[in-house]
Design a protein around this motif. Structure first.
Motif, PDB file in Angstrom:
ATOM      1  N   ASP A 193      35.966  10.146  14.961  1.00  0.00           N
ATOM      2  CA  ASP A 193      36.548  11.285  15.663  1.00  0.00           C
ATOM      3  C   ASP A 193      35.445  12.253  16.087  1.00  0.00           C
ATOM      4  OD1 ASP A 193      38.889  10.063  15.101  1.00  0.00           O
ATOM      5  OD2 ASP A 193      39.709  11.653  13.806  1.00  0.00           O
ATOM      6  N   ASP A 194      35.674  12.928  17.213  1.00  0.00           N
ATOM      7  CA  ASP A 194      34.653  13.850  17.717  1.00  0.00           C
ATOM      8  C   ASP A 194      34.568  15.133  16.905  1.00  0.00           C
ATOM      9  OD1 ASP A 194      34.038  12.072  19.731  1.00  0.00           O
ATOM     10  OD2 ASP A 194      35.468  12.948  21.157  1.00  0.00           O
ATOM     11  N   ASP A 195      35.632  15.473  16.202  1.00  0.00           N
ATOM     12  CA  ASP A 195      35.665  16.757  15.488  1.00  0.00           C
ATOM     13  C   ASP A 195      35.379  16.612  13.992  1.00  0.00           C
ATOM     14  OD1 ASP A 195      37.919  15.366  14.868  1.00  0.00           O
ATOM     15  OD2 ASP A 195      39.287  17.083  14.990  1.00  0.00           O
ATOM     16  N   LEU A 196      34.604  15.601  13.624  1.00  0.00           N
ATOM     17  CA  LEU A 196      34.285  15.416  12.200  1.00  0.00           C
ATOM     18  C   LEU A 196      33.525  16.624  11.652  1.00  0.00           C
ATOM     19  CD1 LEU A 196      33.169  11.684  11.842  1.00  0.00           C
ATOM     20  CD2 LEU A 196      35.354  12.711  11.219  1.00  0.00           C
ATOM     21  N   ASP A 197      33.897  17.036  10.439  1.00  0.00           N
ATOM     22  CA  ASP A 197      33.216  18.131   9.753  1.00  0.00           C
ATOM     23  C   ASP A 197      32.493  17.541   8.543  1.00  0.00           C
ATOM     24  OD1 ASP A 197      32.312  20.410   8.592  1.00  0.00           O
ATOM     25  OD2 ASP A 197      34.292  21.241   8.110  1.00  0.00           O
ATOM     26  N   LEU A 198      31.168  17.533   8.593  1.00  0.00           N
ATOM     27  CA  LEU A 198      30.386  16.902   7.529  1.00  0.00           C
ATOM     28  C   LEU A 198      30.074  17.843   6.365  1.00  0.00           C
ATOM     29  CD1 LEU A 198      27.848  14.838   9.683  1.00  0.00           C
ATOM     30  CD2 LEU A 198      29.873  14.012   8.490  1.00  0.00           C
ATOM     31  N   THR A 199      30.563  19.082   6.442  1.00  0.00           N
ATOM     32  CA  THR A 199      30.258  20.052   5.386  1.00  0.00           C
ATOM     33  C   THR A 199      30.711  19.560   4.018  1.00  0.00           C
ATOM     34  OG1 THR A 199      30.489  21.856   6.972  1.00  0.00           O
ATOM     35  CG2 THR A 199      30.553  22.448   4.643  1.00  0.00           C
ATOM     36  N   TYR A 200      31.923  19.002   3.946  1.00  0.00           N
ATOM     37  CA  TYR A 200      32.459  18.515   2.677  1.00  0.00           C
ATOM     38  C   TYR A 200      31.560  17.416   2.108  1.00  0.00           C
ATOM     39  CZ  TYR A 200      35.689  16.334  -0.636  1.00  0.00           C
ATOM     40  OH  TYR A 200      36.259  15.819  -1.778  1.00  0.00           O
ATOM     41  N   VAL A 201      31.180  16.469   2.963  1.00  0.00           N
ATOM     42  CA  VAL A 201      30.329  15.359   2.531  1.00  0.00           C
ATOM     43  C   VAL A 201      28.996  15.874   2.015  1.00  0.00           C
ATOM     44  CG1 VAL A 201      29.026  13.343   3.325  1.00  0.00           C
ATOM     45  CG2 VAL A 201      31.397  13.667   4.054  1.00  0.00           C
ATOM     46  N   VAL A 202      28.378  16.765   2.775  1.00  0.00           N
ATOM     47  CA  VAL A 202      27.051  17.261   2.404  1.00  0.00           C
ATOM     48  C   VAL A 202      27.105  18.039   1.098  1.00  0.00           C
ATOM     49  CG1 VAL A 202      25.164  18.777   3.107  1.00  0.00           C
ATOM     50  CG2 VAL A 202      26.246  17.284   4.794  1.00  0.00           C
ATOM     51  N   ARG A 203      28.136  18.867   0.938  1.00  0.00           N
ATOM     52  CA  ARG A 203      28.242  19.668  -0.281  1.00  0.00           C
ATOM     53  C   ARG A 203      28.440  18.776  -1.522  1.00  0.00           C
ATOM     54  NH1 ARG A 203      29.638  24.974  -1.102  1.00  0.00           N
ATOM     55  NH2 ARG A 203      30.342  25.237   1.057  1.00  0.00           N
ATOM     56  N   LYS A 204      29.227  17.715  -1.376  1.00  0.00           N
ATOM     57  CA  LYS A 204      29.564  16.858  -2.515  1.00  0.00           C
ATOM     58  C   LYS A 204      28.457  15.852  -2.877  1.00  0.00           C
ATOM     59  CE  LYS A 204      33.896  17.843  -3.726  1.00  0.00           C
ATOM     60  NZ  LYS A 204      34.350  18.038  -5.131  1.00  0.00           N
ATOM     61  N   THR A 205      27.484  15.672  -2.006  1.00  0.00           N
ATOM     62  CA  THR A 205      26.493  14.609  -2.238  1.00  0.00           C
ATOM     63  C   THR A 205      25.125  15.147  -2.668  1.00  0.00           C
ATOM     64  OG1 THR A 205      26.033  14.611   0.156  1.00  0.00           O
ATOM     65  CG2 THR A 205      27.554  12.946  -0.690  1.00  0.00           C
ATOM     66  N   GLU A 206      25.124  16.341  -3.264  1.00  0.00           N
ATOM     67  CA  GLU A 206      23.868  16.832  -3.822  1.00  0.00           C
ATOM     68  C   GLU A 206      23.368  15.843  -4.874  1.00  0.00           C
ATOM     69  OE1 GLU A 206      24.107  20.795  -5.258  1.00  0.00           O
ATOM     70  OE2 GLU A 206      25.008  21.589  -3.419  1.00  0.00           O
ATOM     71  N   GLN A 207      22.040  15.693  -4.925  1.00  0.00           N
ATOM     72  CA  GLN A 207      21.403  14.767  -5.870  1.00  0.00           C
ATOM     73  C   GLN A 207      21.811  13.316  -5.603  1.00  0.00           C
ATOM     74  OE1 GLN A 207      20.041  15.664  -9.637  1.00  0.00           O
ATOM     75  NE2 GLN A 207      18.983  17.135  -8.354  1.00  0.00           N
ATOM     76  N   MET A 208      22.109  12.998  -4.353  1.00  0.00           N
ATOM     77  CA  MET A 208      22.373  11.614  -3.971  1.00  0.00           C
ATOM     78  C   MET A 208      21.349  11.182  -2.926  1.00  0.00           C
ATOM     79  SD  MET A 208      26.435  10.808  -3.815  1.00  0.00           S
ATOM     80  CE  MET A 208      27.498  10.991  -5.239  1.00  0.00           C
ATOM     81  N   SER A 209      20.984   9.920  -2.982  1.00  0.00           N
ATOM     82  CA  SER A 209      19.957   9.385  -2.087  1.00  0.00           C
ATOM     83  C   SER A 209      20.548   8.980  -0.740  1.00  0.00           C
ATOM     84  CB  SER A 209      19.301   8.164  -2.723  1.00  0.00           C
ATOM     85  OG  SER A 209      20.247   7.112  -2.832  1.00  0.00           O
ATOM     86  N   GLY A 210      19.654   8.661   0.190  1.00  0.00           N
ATOM     87  CA  GLY A 210      20.081   8.166   1.493  1.00  0.00           C
ATOM     88  C   GLY A 210      20.864   6.879   1.374  1.00  0.00           C
ATOM     89  N   ALA A 211      20.541   6.050   0.380  1.00  0.00           N
ATOM     90  CA  ALA A 211      21.273   4.798   0.182  1.00  0.00           C
ATOM     91  C   ALA A 211      22.736   5.073  -0.154  1.00  0.00           C
ATOM     92  CB  ALA A 211      20.613   3.982  -0.932  1.00  0.00           C
ATOM     93  N   TYR A 212      23.002   6.135  -0.951  1.00  0.00           N
ATOM     94  CA  TYR A 212      24.379   6.504  -1.256  1.00  0.00           C
ATOM     95  C   TYR A 212      25.118   6.960  -0.006  1.00  0.00           C
ATOM     96  CZ  TYR A 212      24.731   6.194  -6.342  1.00  0.00           C
ATOM     97  OH  TYR A 212      24.846   5.727  -7.631  1.00  0.00           O
ATOM     98  N   LEU A 213      24.427   7.716   0.853  1.00  0.00           N
ATOM     99  CA  LEU A 213      25.057   8.200   2.075  1.00  0.00           C
ATOM    100  C   LEU A 213      25.387   7.048   3.025  1.00  0.00           C
ATOM    101  CD1 LEU A 213      22.878  11.370   2.446  1.00  0.00           C
ATOM    102  CD2 LEU A 213      25.370  11.389   2.316  1.00  0.00           C
ATOM    103  N   GLU A 214      24.513   6.064   3.076  1.00  0.00           N
ATOM    104  CA  GLU A 214      24.794   4.880   3.895  1.00  0.00           C
ATOM    105  C   GLU A 214      26.051   4.174   3.382  1.00  0.00           C
ATOM    106  OE1 GLU A 214      22.672   0.717   5.431  1.00  0.00           O
ATOM    107  OE2 GLU A 214      21.720   1.932   3.866  1.00  0.00           O
ATOM    108  N   GLU A 215      26.140   4.034   2.067  1.00  0.00           N
ATOM    109  CA  GLU A 215      27.308   3.385   1.479  1.00  0.00           C
ATOM    110  C   GLU A 215      28.569   4.220   1.712  1.00  0.00           C
ATOM    111  OE1 GLU A 215      29.769   0.772  -0.770  1.00  0.00           O
ATOM    112  OE2 GLU A 215      27.990   0.594   0.490  1.00  0.00           O
ATOM    113  N   LEU A 216      28.436   5.542   1.669  1.00  0.00           N
ATOM    114  CA  LEU A 216      29.586   6.420   1.902  1.00  0.00           C
ATOM    115  C   LEU A 216      30.178   6.186   3.292  1.00  0.00           C
ATOM    116  CD1 LEU A 216      29.830  10.146   0.893  1.00  0.00           C
ATOM    117  CD2 LEU A 216      30.586   9.430   3.157  1.00  0.00           C
ATOM    118  N   ILE A 217      29.328   6.118   4.312  1.00  0.00           N
ATOM    119  CA  ILE A 217      29.807   5.900   5.676  1.00  0.00           C
ATOM    120  C   ILE A 217      30.422   4.507   5.806  1.00  0.00           C
ATOM    121  CG2 ILE A 217      29.139   5.803   8.096  1.00  0.00           C
ATOM    122  CD1 ILE A 217      29.098   8.620   6.805  1.00  0.00           C
ATOM    123  N   ARG A 218      29.851   3.533   5.141  1.00  0.00           N
ATOM    124  CA  ARG A 218      30.414   2.187   5.183  1.00  0.00           C
ATOM    125  C   ARG A 218      31.804   2.163   4.568  1.00  0.00           C
ATOM    126  NH1 ARG A 218      31.691  -2.315   2.847  1.00  0.00           N
ATOM    127  NH2 ARG A 218      31.537  -1.347   0.794  1.00  0.00           N
TER     128      ARG A 218
END
Length: 469
Positions: free
Chosen positions: A378-403
Motif C-alpha cells: 500500500d502507498d500509505d504504509l506507516d513504518l513508525t510502528y515497525v521501527v519502534r518495535k525493532t530496536e536492537q534487531m539486525s537487518g536480517a530480522y528486518l528482511e525476515e519481517l518484510i518476508r
C-alpha cells in the motif's frame, strides 16, 4: 708408504679389528644386494633404466595433492612441465608388473575453460637446459586425491629433480590461475558476485572507514610505499549476527577484482602450520587480501584456556618476522570480547576495529524500505510502528519481517499474487510474530547461561526525538 689395511673400532667389550679390504667388499656386496632387491620391483627397474643409473642411485620425493587443490595445482604443474622439460615418453604400468598400459587423464573446467592433465601416468622427462632426466609418477588414490612421485638420480649434486617441487611452487605463486582471483584457502575458486555499496544500508561513517582501510589501501599502495609507510593492514568487523559483516566482505570482494583474495574459515585451520601457510601464500601473491570469517570460532586464538600454539602462530603471521608487504587482513567476529588481547589491541596486527552494531531508527526504516521496494504494498504504509518495535534487531530480522508480512498478505488472498499487497496490518502481524520468536530465542539462551550482546543502537538523540513525532 702403504695405506693401513686395518680399522680399529673401540667397543664396550674392547677393541675390534676389521680388515679394510674386507670392509670394502662388505659395502660393495651390500650395495649390490640392495640394487638387486630394488630391481625386483619392475617399475623401479624401468625408471632406473630410463635414468641410466643403478636402482640404488634412484632418489625420489613425494608430494600429495588433495582433491580440492587438484584442478588449480595440476593445471599450473602441467604448464610448468611443458615450459621446462621435454616429454620423451608417457605411459602407465600394471601394478607390480612391467606391462605398460595407456596413461589416463583427468578433465575439469576452471572459469569456463576445459583442461586435461595426467592423472594415472608415468612421464619420462628431460630438462631443456641441463639435459638431466627425471621421471614423474602420478598415483591417484581416493577420488581426485593424488600422489606425485618425482624420481631423479642421486649422483647429481644439485639435481633439478630434487629441487623441482620448490621451483614449481615459486612458479605457482606467480603464474597459477589463483593469482588475482578469489578462492578458499584450500584453493577452491570462488565467484566474485557483483555487489556494491547500494546493496547495504550502512552509515556513511562506517562505509568511509571500511573503504579507507581496505579499498584505499590497495588503490594507493604505491603512495604508501614511496613514503615508507607500513604496507600491511588489519581490520576487524565486530558485531552481532545479521548486521552486515558478511555482506560487507562480499562488497569488498566485488570492488577489488584484480586483487588476490583468500577466504579462510575454521575448516581451513586444523593444525599447526595452516595459518603460516595461508599467510605465506598471500605474501607470495601480494597484493592480496585475507578474509577471516568468524574469527572467534577458530580454536586456539584466545588465552582463556591457556596458551595455544595457534595463537602464537597467528600473532607471528600478522606481525612477525615474515613480511606482509601488500597483504591486508579483514576479519569478522560476533564476539571480539572473546579474542585474545594481543590480537585486538595491537596496531600492526589489527590496526582498525569497526563496530557494526544494531541499526539505528533511521537505518532500520531505510532497510525496511529496501526490502519493501520490490514487493506490492500500500502507498500509505506507516513504518513508525515497525521501527519502534525493532530496536536492537539486525537487518536480517528486518528482511525476515518484510518476508513474513508479504506471506501474510498472500495467505489472505489465497496466494493469488496479483491481488496481494502488504498493508499496515500485515506489518504489525509480522512484527509481533517476530518479537515472539526472538523472545523464545532469548529464553533459550538464558536457559543455557548465554547472554545476547547488549549493544546499543547508534542513535542520534536529536533525530531520535524527531523520528517518533
Amino acid at each position: 708408504m702403504d695405506a693401513p689395511t686395518e680399522l680399529i673400532i673401540e667397543t664396550p667389550v674392547g677393541e675390534c679389528k676389521v680388515d679394510t679390504k674386507d670392509l670394502k667388499h662388505f659395502v660393495l656386496d651390500t650395495r649390490k644386494a640392495l640394487d638387486e632387491i630394488m630391481g625386483d620391483d619392475p617399475s623401479t627397474l624401468s625408471i632406473a633404466n630410463y635414468l641410466e643409473i643403478p636402482p640404488g642411485d634412484l632418489m625420489s620425493n613425494l608430494e600429495e595433492i588433495m582433491a580440492k587443490e587438484f584442478p588449480t595445482t595440476m593445471e599450473c604443474f602441467s604448464r610448468y612441465i611443458k615450459l621446462n622439460y621435454e616429454e620423451e615418453e608417457i605411459y602407465n604400468i600394471k601394478f607390480n608388473t612391467a606391462v605398460r598400459t595407456a596413461p589416463s587423464y583427468s578433465d575439469f573446467n576452471l572459469r569456463g575453460t576445459k583442461y586435461t592433465v595426467p592423472f594415472r601416468a608415468i612421464m619420462n622427462l628431460k630438462h631443456k637446459e641441463t639435459g638431466e632426466k627425471i621421471v614423474i609418477w602420478f598415483i591417484p588414490f581416493d577420488g581426485q586425491n593424488c600422489d606425485i612421485k618425482i624420481h631423479y638420480s642421486g649422483t647429481y649434486e644439485d639435481s633439478v629433480g630434487k629441487n623441482l617441487w620448490t621451483d614449481f611452487m615459486e612458479f605457482f605463486w606467480k603464474e597459477s590461475l589463483l593469482v588475482g582471483q578469489c578462492f578458499y584457502a584450500d584453493y577452491t575458486l570462488l565467484d566474485r558476485a557483483s555487489f556494491s555499496w547500494d546493496d547495504i544500508i550502512m552509515s556513511a561513517e562506517h562505509k568511509n572507514e571500511i573503504s579507507r582501510n581496505i579499498l584505499d589501501f590497495f588503490d594507493h599502495i604505491e603512495v604508501f610505499k614511496s613514503h615508507g609507510i607500513k604496507l600491511s593492514r588489519g581490520v576487524i568487523l565486530n558485531g552481532p549476527p545479521g548486521t552486515g559483516k558478511t555482506l560487507t566482505c562480499n562488497i569488498i570482494k566485488s570492488q577489488i577484482k584484480d586483487i588476490t583474495t583468500i577466504v579462510v574459515t575454521r575448516d581451513h585451520i586444523q593444525e599447526i602450520g595452516d595459518i603460516a601457510q595461508i599467510y605465506k601464500m598471500a605474501q607470495k601473491m601480494a597484493p592480496a587480501l585475507i578474509i577471516l570469517e568468524d574469527l572467534d570460532t577458530i580454536g586456539g586464538i584466545s588465552r582463556a584456556n591457556g596458551d595455544h600454539p595457534l595463537l602464537g602462530e597467528f600473532l607471528n603471521a600478522l606481525s612477525g618476522i615474515e613480511s606482509n608487504k601488500g597483504v591486508a587482513t579483514l576479519a569478522t567476529t560476533n564476539h571480539a570480547d572473546k579474542l585474545d588481547w594481543a590480537l585486538i589491541d595491537r596496531p600492526g596486527r589489527f590496526d582498525c576495529r569497526i563496530e557494526l552494531g544494531y541499526p539505528n531508527a533511521s537505518i532500520r526504516k531505510a532497510i525496511a524500505k529496501k526490502y519493501l521496494k520490490p514487493l506490492p504494498h500500500d502507498d500509505d504504509l506507516d513504518l513508525t510502528y515497525v521501527v519502534r518495535k525493532t530496536e536492537q534487531m539486525s537487518g536480517a530480522y528486518l528482511e525476515e519481517l518484510i518476508r513474513l508480512a508479504f506471506q501474510n498478505a498472500l495467505a489472505i488472498v489465497d496466494y493469488q499474487a496479483d491481488k496481494a499487497s502488504i498493508t499496515n496490518a500485515d506489518l504489525e502481524y509480522a512484527t509481533e510474530l517476530l518479537l515472539k520468536q526472538r523472545g523464545r530465542t532469548i529464553k533459550d539462551m538464558e536457559r543455557n547461561n548465554l547472554v545476547m550482546p547488549a549493544l546499543e543502537d547508534d542513535e542520534d538523540e536529536e533525530y531520535y526525538e524527531d523520528f517518533y513525532q
